[in-house]
Design a protein around this motif. Structure first.
Motif, PDB file in Angstrom:
ATOM      1  N   GLU A 162      21.794  15.939  -6.348  1.00 46.35           N
ATOM      2  CA  GLU A 162      21.612  15.596  -7.759  1.00 46.35           C
ATOM      3  C   GLU A 162      21.385  14.095  -7.975  1.00 46.35           C
ATOM      4  OE1 GLU A 162      26.187  16.263  -7.266  1.00 46.35           O
ATOM      5  OE2 GLU A 162      24.307  17.173  -6.548  1.00 46.35           O
ATOM      6  N   ASN A 163      21.480  13.305  -6.887  1.00 47.46           N
ATOM      7  CA  ASN A 163      21.203  11.875  -6.970  1.00 47.46           C
ATOM      8  C   ASN A 163      19.747  11.535  -6.664  1.00 47.46           C
ATOM      9  OD1 ASN A 163      23.939  11.619  -7.422  1.00 47.46           O
ATOM     10  ND2 ASN A 163      24.193   9.902  -6.020  1.00 47.46           N
ATOM     11  N   VAL A 164      18.915  12.536  -6.510  1.00 52.15           N
ATOM     12  CA  VAL A 164      17.493  12.302  -6.237  1.00 52.15           C
ATOM     13  C   VAL A 164      16.681  12.822  -7.414  1.00 52.15           C
ATOM     14  CG1 VAL A 164      15.559  12.864  -4.706  1.00 52.15           C
ATOM     15  CG2 VAL A 164      17.827  12.408  -3.747  1.00 52.15           C
ATOM     16  N   PHE A 165      15.677  12.052  -7.822  1.00 47.16           N
ATOM     17  CA  PHE A 165      14.833  12.468  -8.935  1.00 47.16           C
ATOM     18  C   PHE A 165      13.397  12.018  -8.697  1.00 47.16           C
ATOM     19  CE2 PHE A 165      16.396   8.278 -10.114  1.00 47.16           C
ATOM     20  CZ  PHE A 165      15.335   7.650 -10.753  1.00 47.16           C
ATOM     21  N   ALA A 166      12.517  12.436  -9.585  1.00 47.97           N
ATOM     22  CA  ALA A 166      11.085  12.117  -9.504  1.00 47.97           C
ATOM     23  C   ALA A 166      10.507  12.486  -8.140  1.00 47.97           C
ATOM     24  CB  ALA A 166      10.845  10.629  -9.806  1.00 47.97           C
ATOM     25  N   VAL A 167      10.908  13.622  -7.607  1.00 51.17           N
ATOM     26  CA  VAL A 167      10.405  14.068  -6.313  1.00 51.17           C
ATOM     27  C   VAL A 167       8.900  14.349  -6.430  1.00 51.17           C
ATOM     28  CG1 VAL A 167      10.509  15.892  -4.583  1.00 51.17           C
ATOM     29  CG2 VAL A 167      12.622  15.012  -5.606  1.00 51.17           C
ATOM     30  N   GLY A 168       8.124  13.669  -5.599  1.00 49.14           N
ATOM     31  CA  GLY A 168       6.673  13.767  -5.672  1.00 49.14           C
ATOM     32  C   GLY A 168       6.030  12.790  -6.633  1.00 49.14           C
ATOM     33  N   ALA A 221      16.651   3.488  -4.989  1.00 55.08           N
ATOM     34  CA  ALA A 221      15.728   3.224  -3.887  1.00 55.08           C
ATOM     35  C   ALA A 221      14.562   4.195  -3.884  1.00 55.08           C
ATOM     36  CB  ALA A 221      16.468   3.309  -2.554  1.00 55.08           C
ATOM     37  N   ILE A 222      13.379   3.668  -3.591  1.00 53.74           N
ATOM     38  CA  ILE A 222      12.209   4.509  -3.369  1.00 53.74           C
ATOM     39  C   ILE A 222      12.263   5.022  -1.934  1.00 53.74           C
ATOM     40  CG2 ILE A 222       9.694   4.555  -3.232  1.00 53.74           C
ATOM     41  CD1 ILE A 222      10.723   4.334  -6.076  1.00 53.74           C
ATOM     42  N   VAL A 223      12.103   6.335  -1.779  1.00 52.53           N
ATOM     43  CA  VAL A 223      12.211   6.964  -0.464  1.00 52.53           C
ATOM     44  C   VAL A 223      11.054   7.938  -0.250  1.00 52.53           C
ATOM     45  CG1 VAL A 223      14.726   6.744  -0.312  1.00 52.53           C
ATOM     46  CG2 VAL A 223      13.728   8.751  -1.432  1.00 52.53           C
ATOM     47  N   ARG A 224      10.796   8.235   1.018  1.00 52.38           N
ATOM     48  CA  ARG A 224       9.801   9.244   1.384  1.00 52.38           C
ATOM     49  C   ARG A 224      10.521  10.584   1.440  1.00 52.38           C
ATOM     50  NH1 ARG A 224       4.993   7.356   3.720  1.00 52.38           N
ATOM     51  NH2 ARG A 224       3.411   8.994   3.753  1.00 52.38           N
ATOM     52  N   LYS A 272       3.083  14.014   3.513  1.00 55.17           N
ATOM     53  CA  LYS A 272       2.232  13.731   2.363  1.00 55.17           C
ATOM     54  C   LYS A 272       2.082  12.233   2.152  1.00 55.17           C
ATOM     55  CE  LYS A 272       3.322  18.028  -0.078  1.00 55.17           C
ATOM     56  NZ  LYS A 272       3.902  18.638  -1.302  1.00 55.17           N
ATOM     57  N   GLY A 273       0.997  11.854   1.490  1.00 58.04           N
ATOM     58  CA  GLY A 273       0.729  10.456   1.191  1.00 58.04           C
ATOM     59  C   GLY A 273       1.569   9.926   0.049  1.00 58.04           C
ATOM     60  N   GLY A 274       1.303   8.667  -0.288  1.00 64.65           N
ATOM     61  CA  GLY A 274       2.153   7.991  -1.258  1.00 64.65           C
ATOM     62  C   GLY A 274       2.094   8.527  -2.666  1.00 64.65           C
ATOM     63  N   SER A 275       1.024   9.211  -3.036  1.00 64.18           N
ATOM     64  CA  SER A 275       0.936   9.745  -4.392  1.00 64.18           C
ATOM     65  C   SER A 275       1.573  11.125  -4.527  1.00 64.18           C
ATOM     66  CB  SER A 275      -0.526   9.814  -4.848  1.00 64.18           C
ATOM     67  OG  SER A 275      -1.258  10.700  -4.034  1.00 64.18           O
ATOM     68  N   GLU A 276       2.088  11.656  -3.436  1.00 64.45           N
ATOM     69  CA  GLU A 276       2.728  12.974  -3.477  1.00 64.45           C
ATOM     70  C   GLU A 276       4.083  13.013  -2.786  1.00 64.45           C
ATOM     71  OE1 GLU A 276      -0.441  16.387  -3.117  1.00 64.45           O
ATOM     72  OE2 GLU A 276      -0.857  14.864  -1.580  1.00 64.45           O
ATOM     73  N   GLY A 277       4.294  12.127  -1.829  1.00 63.03           N
ATOM     74  CA  GLY A 277       5.452  12.280  -0.956  1.00 63.03           C
ATOM     75  C   GLY A 277       6.642  11.392  -1.243  1.00 63.03           C
ATOM     76  N   LEU A 278       6.658  10.696  -2.385  1.00 63.64           N
ATOM     77  CA  LEU A 278       7.752   9.765  -2.674  1.00 63.64           C
ATOM     78  C   LEU A 278       8.693  10.308  -3.737  1.00 63.64           C
ATOM     79  CD1 LEU A 278       5.828   6.342  -2.795  1.00 63.64           C
ATOM     80  CD2 LEU A 278       6.798   7.534  -0.810  1.00 63.64           C
ATOM     81  N   GLY A 279       9.917   9.846  -3.692  1.00 61.21           N
ATOM     82  CA  GLY A 279      10.918  10.164  -4.702  1.00 61.21           C
ATOM     83  C   GLY A 279      11.851   8.984  -4.866  1.00 61.21           C
ATOM     84  N   VAL A 280      12.912   9.172  -5.658  1.00 61.28           N
ATOM     85  CA  VAL A 280      13.852   8.090  -5.943  1.00 61.28           C
ATOM     86  C   VAL A 280      15.266   8.575  -5.646  1.00 61.28           C
ATOM     87  CG1 VAL A 280      14.612   6.384  -7.628  1.00 61.28           C
ATOM     88  CG2 VAL A 280      12.308   7.340  -7.794  1.00 61.28           C
ATOM     89  N   ASN A 297       0.824  -1.209   0.000  1.00 60.17           N
ATOM     90  CA  ASN A 297       0.000   0.000   0.000  1.00 60.17           C
ATOM     91  C   ASN A 297       0.860   1.262   0.000  1.00 60.17           C
ATOM     92  OD1 ASN A 297      -2.620  -1.303   0.078  1.00 60.17           O
ATOM     93  ND2 ASN A 297      -2.061  -1.949   2.139  1.00 60.17           N
ATOM     94  N   PHE A 298       1.879   1.261  -0.872  1.00 65.53           N
ATOM     95  CA  PHE A 298       2.782   2.409  -0.955  1.00 65.53           C
ATOM     96  C   PHE A 298       2.045   3.686  -1.352  1.00 65.53           C
ATOM     97  CE2 PHE A 298       2.454   0.814  -5.231  1.00 65.53           C
ATOM     98  CZ  PHE A 298       2.443   1.947  -6.017  1.00 65.53           C
ATOM     99  N   ASP A 299       0.895   3.548  -2.030  1.00 70.32           N
ATOM    100  CA  ASP A 299       0.148   4.717  -2.487  1.00 70.32           C
ATOM    101  C   ASP A 299      -0.967   5.118  -1.522  1.00 70.32           C
ATOM    102  OD1 ASP A 299      -1.134   2.330  -3.017  1.00 70.32           O
ATOM    103  OD2 ASP A 299      -1.936   2.939  -4.957  1.00 70.32           O
TER     104      ASP A 299
END
Length: 442
Positions: free
Chosen positions: A251-257, A196-199, A204-212, A147-149
């Motif tokens: 610069e090692n983090v992307f897809a924030v949100g 890695a998937i990270v918070r 925020k919930g899973g559809s807004e608060g995750l990044g890579v 239930n990551f989302d």
């Protein structure tokens, strides 16, 4: 309707090359490694086969040629995956996870990230180069990953947190990952890179608060435990590792949100491949059982292939294998046609193949009878392997079915979409179905 399942000359060569590799290079190693009780030692025993696979281009074949990959289509990759999985689907998963880790960078990363990490993976300087994909987390209350989302804030959903430290231009990561493949590397000091998937926002919930997060080997703060020992796909390294104040450059983090969309698309890509892997495992069991039935008499005067119940069961098994293969190929073709957007169809291929072919392996054991559980025969291994398919790569009863559910529940969904090969763009509004437990009908 230009439907043609005839392999091109290039695809026939892919099939032949991977079949030769699987039977002549991989199989002797697998037979020995499966006797090793220590999961890390068993994984390391596959390293020579992995290095040969890397040199042959199998390990990074899904990446475009512009970044040093082979540029294979999804359908091409499935042909290779089936052949390797006839010998060992766990080893096939080692290769598959390179794609799960690196393709998100291709799809969602910056051009600088693509140039650095994808070309590093394909440079050829290190034929044991390995990428880890870290999504899953330990079970608990709360805990787990399906239930990551979920719309709830931390600690519901993904609990591994990456806090931005703008003063130092870094992210600081804390948490645990449980089950991810390849992350420990060949020496339990880490893969060459872990994606890695990270918070990134605990509020925020899973559809807004995750990044890579891209975590390079040698990053301080990572502690790898002994890999998990599993009932099947034993040669796939399943890791449990802890992250304590690990710092990576921003610069090692992307897809924030949008980390949720990364998860969805990555496991959409792997769905048909997992289906093809299930086909390979079932095919190996079927071919062995068929040969057995053509020679074994069970005390009669003729081989048991001549008895109706055996013939009917073998017919059902053959039918399931063909159907699962073609659904997997269709899912892969859809991804090739629509830029990797095929979330429901990719999930269908994974669900159907994994569940139907588990039953096919069991039917192989039924026609062989008690001799199927003799460890001198291969069906016991194929049965163990088959148990994993409905459970791994986002479980069929969790993320995969929820993904299909979200697509077909959309008000604009057209039930002829996949039949007519029409595009369907996955949206955040399709997430969240089943993530919040219902209270029942009042």
């Amino acid at each position: 309707m230009p439907i043609d399942f005839t392999l091109t000359p290039e695809q026939e060569q892919i099939q032949k090359t991977t079949r030769d590799f699987a039977r002549n290079t991989l199989k002797p190693i697998v037979e020995e490694a499966w006797q090793e009780p220590d999961p890390q030692k068993a994984f390391v025993m596959t390293k020579p086969a992995y290095e040969e696979a890397y040199k042959a281009g199998f390990a990074m074949c899904f990446l475009p040629e512009e970044y040093g990959g082979s540029g294979l289509s999804n359908v091409d990759y499935l042909i290779a995956a089936e052949e390797i999985s006839t010998v060992d689907p766990g080893f096939a998963t080692t290769l598959l996870v390179n794609g799960l880790a690196l393709l998100p960078i291709l799809w969602f990363g910056t051009e600088e990230q693509k140039e650095k990490w994808l070309k590093m993976a394909t440079s050829g300087e290190k034929s044991s180069w390995l990428a880890g994909w870290a999504v899953s987390e330990p079970p608990g209350a709360p805990g787990g990953t399906a239930n990551f989302d979920h719309p709830g804030k931390h600690p519901v959903g993904i609990q591994t947190v990456a806090e931005h430290d703008p003063a130092n231009g870094e992210y600081v990561i804390n948490g645990e990952k449980y089950w991810p493949t390849n992350c420990g590397g060949w020496d339990l000091q880490g893969a060459d890179v872990i994606v890695a998937i990270v918070r990134v926002d605990k509020s925020k919930g899973g559809s807004e608060g995750l990044g890579v997060a891209i975590i390079p080997r040698g990053t301080e703060g990572l502690r790898f435990r002994q890999p998990l020992r599993t009932v099947g796909q034993f040669l796939d390294q399943n890791n449990w590792f802890e992250i304590h104040n690990a710092r990576i450059p921003e610069e090692n983090v992307f897809a924030v949100g949008d980390g949720d969309l990364v998860i969805q698309k990555a496991f959409t890509w792997s769905g048909p491949a997992a289906g093809a892997s299930a086909v390979g495992n079932a095919r190996a069991a079927y071919e062995w059982a068929l040969d057995w039935c053509k020679t074994y008499t069970a005390g009669s005067d003729k081989p048991i292939i001549n008895y109706q119940n055996v013939g009917y069961l073998l017919t059902d098994i053959a039918t399931k294998i063909e159907a699962a293969r073609y659904l997997s190929w269709k899912g892969a073709h859809y991804l090739d046609t629509h830029e990797g957007e095929g979330h429901a169809l990719g999930a269908m291929a994974k669900i159907y193949a994994g569940e139907v072919l588990k039953e096919a392996v069991w039917q192989c054991m039924q026609v062989v009878g008690i001799n199927s559980v003799d460890l001198a025969n291969p069906l016991e291994k194929h049965m163990r392997e088959s148990l994993i398919f409905p459970l791994y790569d986002t479980g069929n009863m969790g993320m995969q079915r929820r993904k299909v559910w979200g697509v077909i529940a959309d008000e604009n969904y057209d039930s002829t979409t996949f039949m007519n090969n029409k595009p369907l763009r996955y949206k955040k509004s399709m997430e969240g179905y089943g993530a919040v437990a219902g209270k029942g009908v009042e």
